[in-house]
Structures are given as structure tokens and as C-alpha cells.
Scaffold this motif. Sequence first.
Motif, short mmCIF file in Angstrom:
data_model
loop_
_atom_site.label_atom_id
_atom_site.label_comp_id
_atom_site.label_asym_id
_atom_site.label_seq_id
_atom_site.Cartn_x
_atom_site.Cartn_y
_atom_site.Cartn_z
N LEU A 2 41.06 -3.45 -0.28
CA LEU A 2 39.63 -3.21 -0.14
C LEU A 2 39.08 -2.58 -1.41
O LEU A 2 39.79 -1.84 -2.10
CB LEU A 2 39.38 -2.30 1.06
CG LEU A 2 39.82 -2.91 2.39
CD1 LEU A 2 39.73 -1.88 3.49
CD2 LEU A 2 38.97 -4.11 2.73
N PRO A 3 37.82 -2.85 -1.73
CA PRO A 3 37.26 -2.29 -2.97
C PRO A 3 37.15 -0.76 -2.90
O PRO A 3 36.92 -0.18 -1.85
CB PRO A 3 35.87 -2.93 -3.05
CG PRO A 3 35.56 -3.40 -1.68
CD PRO A 3 36.87 -3.67 -1.00
N THR A 4 37.34 -0.16 -4.06
CA THR A 4 37.21 1.29 -4.20
C THR A 4 35.99 1.57 -5.06
O THR A 4 35.79 0.91 -6.08
CB THR A 4 38.47 1.88 -4.85
OG1 THR A 4 39.60 1.57 -4.03
CG2 THR A 4 38.37 3.38 -5.00
N TYR A 5 35.20 2.54 -4.64
CA TYR A 5 33.99 2.91 -5.38
C TYR A 5 34.15 4.30 -5.95
O TYR A 5 34.78 5.17 -5.34
CB TYR A 5 32.77 2.88 -4.45
CG TYR A 5 32.42 1.50 -3.95
CD1 TYR A 5 31.55 0.70 -4.66
CD2 TYR A 5 32.97 1.00 -2.78
CE1 TYR A 5 31.24 -0.58 -4.23
CE2 TYR A 5 32.67 -0.27 -2.34
CZ TYR A 5 31.80 -1.05 -3.06
OH TYR A 5 31.50 -2.31 -2.62
N THR A 6 33.57 4.52 -7.11
CA THR A 6 33.52 5.84 -7.72
C THR A 6 32.13 6.40 -7.51
O THR A 6 31.14 5.77 -7.91
CB THR A 6 33.84 5.76 -9.23
OG1 THR A 6 35.12 5.13 -9.39
CG2 THR A 6 33.86 7.13 -9.85
N VAL A 7 32.05 7.56 -6.85
CA VAL A 7 30.76 8.14 -6.48
C VAL A 7 30.71 9.61 -6.87
O VAL A 7 31.71 10.19 -7.27
CB VAL A 7 30.52 8.01 -4.95
CG1 VAL A 7 30.48 6.56 -4.52
CG2 VAL A 7 31.56 8.76 -4.16
N THR A 8 29.53 10.18 -6.74
CA THR A 8 29.33 11.61 -6.88
C THR A 8 29.23 12.19 -5.48
O THR A 8 28.48 11.69 -4.65
CB THR A 8 28.03 11.90 -7.65
OG1 THR A 8 28.12 11.28 -8.94
CG2 THR A 8 27.80 13.38 -7.82
N ALA A 9 30.00 13.25 -5.23
CA ALA A 9 30.03 13.85 -3.89
C ALA A 9 29.33 15.20 -3.91
O ALA A 9 29.45 15.96 -4.87
CB ALA A 9 31.46 14.02 -3.42
N THR A 10 28.57 15.46 -2.86
CA THR A 10 27.92 16.75 -2.67
C THR A 10 28.09 17.16 -1.21
O THR A 10 28.61 16.42 -0.40
CB THR A 10 26.41 16.67 -3.01
OG1 THR A 10 25.83 15.60 -2.27
CG2 THR A 10 26.19 16.43 -4.50
#
Length: 167
Positions: free
Chosen positions: A50-58
Amino acid sequence: MSIALVLLTLLFPARPMFSAALPSTVAHLSPRTVAFVSAPLVVKRLPRRLPTYTVTATIYEADARQTDSEPFVTADNSRIPRRHSSKMRWMALSRDLLKRWGGDFEFGDSVRVTGISPKLDGNYIIHDTMNRRHRHCMDILAAKSEHLNEMWKNVKISKIEPEWHAS
């Protein structure tokens, strides 16, 4: 004699060489040769990557200043309990990642999160969405008492496929 035994006796007449050593019900059955056919090998499929996403977490709290006029109701109409914490593992995603706006995730999907901290990494369920100004972001639901005012960049998220088991 039962009907089944009569039919078996008629279809498979007894052979005299085994009749003395076997009980009377088995003596009338004759062994048959069985041909074994080798089945083709079944290649086990690897699980779909499955695709992996790079995000900003808060972190966000169920507070009218950080959400909307109904802070304890999420976008999928789930109700946040009054005594919740980050251990509840609920999250909000930015709209660009949700299927309704062209992304790959839906409300109710389980998501694996890595790259925040050992305490907060793990599996989360998507129950909410963020304001439309955010892109490639996620929010973790936490309680006011936890005071987790931080932001993490380069957090990896990927959808967890449900495992179906027969009941």
C-alpha cells in the motif's frame, strides 16, 4: 440390513480373501485402487504493498477554538467521549488525503503512523478532517490535560488492510 449397506454390497461384491479377517459389515466391501494426481503448485501471492505518505503531524483537542461549534462530534458523526486521551487513537486527516476529495483514505480506515515518538506511533482510525487550508497533514486527538503542543514533520502514514477471518 440398511439400504445403504445393500447398495454397497451390490455395487462392490466381496472378495473372498479378506472376508474371514474382517467384521461382517466390512467383509462385503472390497478395496479399490485410487490413482493419485499431482495438483499444480499454488503460488502464494505477496500482500499488496500500500502507498505510504509523508505528512506533517500535529495534536488537536476537542475544543471549539480548535475545531468547530460542536467539538465533540467528528466529521464522520462519531462522538468523542468527555474523558478521552491520545490513547484513544483517533485522528483527523487533511482533505487532500481523503477519498471524498481525491485521496486514498476514508473515514473509518485504520492507518499505521510512524515517525512521531515511541509513545504516539501506532495504529489510528480516521474519524475527522482538517480545515481546507491544510495539505498532507494529520492531527492526533488528545485531551487538554496532556499538553502535547508539538508538530512533527516527515511522519509516515499508510493504510492498514483489514484482515478478514471466517467466523
